[in-house]
Design an enzyme around this catalytic site. Structure first.
Site, PDB file in Angstrom:
ATOM      1  N   ASP A 112      37.930  36.151  44.516  1.00 16.15           N
ATOM      2  CA  ASP A 112      39.468  36.355  45.019  1.00 16.15           C
ATOM      3  C   ASP A 112      39.565  37.537  46.074  1.00 16.15           C
ATOM      4  OD1 ASP A 112      40.208  34.535  43.079  1.00 16.15           O
ATOM      5  OD2 ASP A 112      39.736  35.972  41.560  1.00 16.15           O
ATOM      6  N   HIS A 147      41.924  35.398  36.953  1.00 18.10           N
ATOM      7  CA  HIS A 147      40.978  34.607  38.016  1.00 18.10           C
ATOM      8  C   HIS A 147      41.790  33.067  37.933  1.00 18.10           C
ATOM      9  CE1 HIS A 147      38.014  33.489  40.588  1.00 18.10           C
ATOM     10  NE2 HIS A 147      37.429  32.547  39.833  1.00 18.10           N
TER      11      HIS A 147
END
Ligand code: APR
Length: 315
Positions: A152, A179
């Site tokens: 990310d 996530h």
């Protein structure tokens, strides 16, 4: 072979193979144990021809898992099934939850002091699953269990620097939360070196970072989810763990046991890594109104993913 031992569980997979390659050429690694239920001898033979110092060995099937784990300093887990189009990360839950539980049982018995870096999705649940397994075996140390959210951060840094024309090698973007989807919270107000975003830029860019996994799933059209960028991110995180282990303090975002945000037990923020794993939770920093709202929207989903993981082990 001097240097730390890394055990890679799921080494024959779409993530496992390129991650194995990157770990093999990491000069800080002494031994690399490749474990999977199938195919590891081929991957190990192939990688062992690379003239880098790490010694590569193959371990196949549950009967060789213990040997793969013996003496491991870091255990990286990308074992599992990947997301297919139309599947959410949560659809994967039952299969992957069982795989992570069983692998962590073996880690708890064989190398309970190792750092455990979990890539298998849904990370928001698999990290609580790992933690519950370690608790059951009385070897739980929250400083040593990590959900790898580095992809990310990598994506946020790539997208921001492309959008703003900044030097990508110097652009840092903290990404907090979890996530998956709305739990992924890029802190665009904390980009360094500082850049300005207009109001009309912030929302779509935030959403692109949150949905970036889906971009890859759709582009691969049935062939799986992100593997190459995930392998890159996984290696970056493992390397930070190894440097921390040597006493070189590192700052990374990761999904860990945290009290950074009230009401959720696991949360990613920047953390300081050192010889004991998590040395310090650096927290969210100052959030703007938009980011505070993102955190509020993430909390219910984080809570339920965590609860789902805990229940899976307790049942
Ligand atoms: N033990 C070890 N390895 C296993 C096990 C197990 N119990 N079960 C499956 N595997 C292996 C498979 O044999 C395969 O080699 O895990 C590997 C998974 O590879 P892929 O199917 O190619 O999946 P990949 O794209 O690498 O994604 C794996 O990571 O990011 C996450 O969402 C992703 O959860 C998924 C995981």
């Amino acid at each position: 072979h001097s240097g730390p031992k890394v055990a890679l569980l799921g080494a024959n997979g779409g993530i496992g193979q390129p991650l194995g390659l990157l770990l093999k050429i990491n000069p800080n690694i002494g031994r690399l144990a490749l474990y999977d239920i199938v195919g590891t001898p081929g991957v190990a033979a192939d990688l062992s021809h690379i003239d880098s110092p790490a010694e590569v060995k193959a371990f196949t099937g549950p009967q060789e898992l213990q040997k793969a784990l013996e003496g491991a300093d870091v255990v990286v887990i990308p074992a599992g099934v990947p997301r297919k189009p139309g599947m959410t990360r949560d659809d994967l839950f039952n299969t992957n939850a069982g795989i992570v539980r069983d692998l962590c049982e073996a880690v708890a018995k064989t190398c309970p002091k190792a750092f455990v870096a979990i890539i298998t999705n849904p990370v928001n649940s698999t990290v609580p699953i790992a933690s519950e397994v370690f608790k059951k075996h009385n070897v739980y140390d929250p400083k040593r269990i990590f959900g790898v959210t580095t992809l990310d951060v990598v994506r946020a840094q790539a997208f921001v620097s492309t959008m703003k024309g900044t030097d990508v090698s110097k652009t840092t973007v903290p990404v907090i939360g979890g996530h998956a989807g709305v739990t992924i919270i890029p802190l665009l107000s904390q980009v360094k070196p500082s850049v300005k975003f207009s109001d009309s830029e912030v929302k779509p860019l935030t959403e692109r970072i949150q949905d970036a996994g889906t971009e890859v799933v759709q582009a691969k059209a049935g062939a799986g989810s992100a593997t190459l960028s995930m392998a890159f991110a996984g290696e970056r995180f493992v390397n930070a763990l190894l440097k921390g282990l040597k006493g070189e303090k590192q700052v990374q975002c990761a999904y860990v046991k945290s009290d950074a945000v009230q009401g959720v037990e696991y949360f990613s923020t920047p953390i300081e890594l050192g010889p004991n794993g998590v040395e310090k939770i650096l927290g969210t920093g100052t959030l703007n109104a938009f980011e505070k709202q993102l955190v509020q929207s993430a909390i219910p989903e984080l809570k339920s993913s965590i609860e789902k993981g805990v229940k899976f082990v307790k049942k």
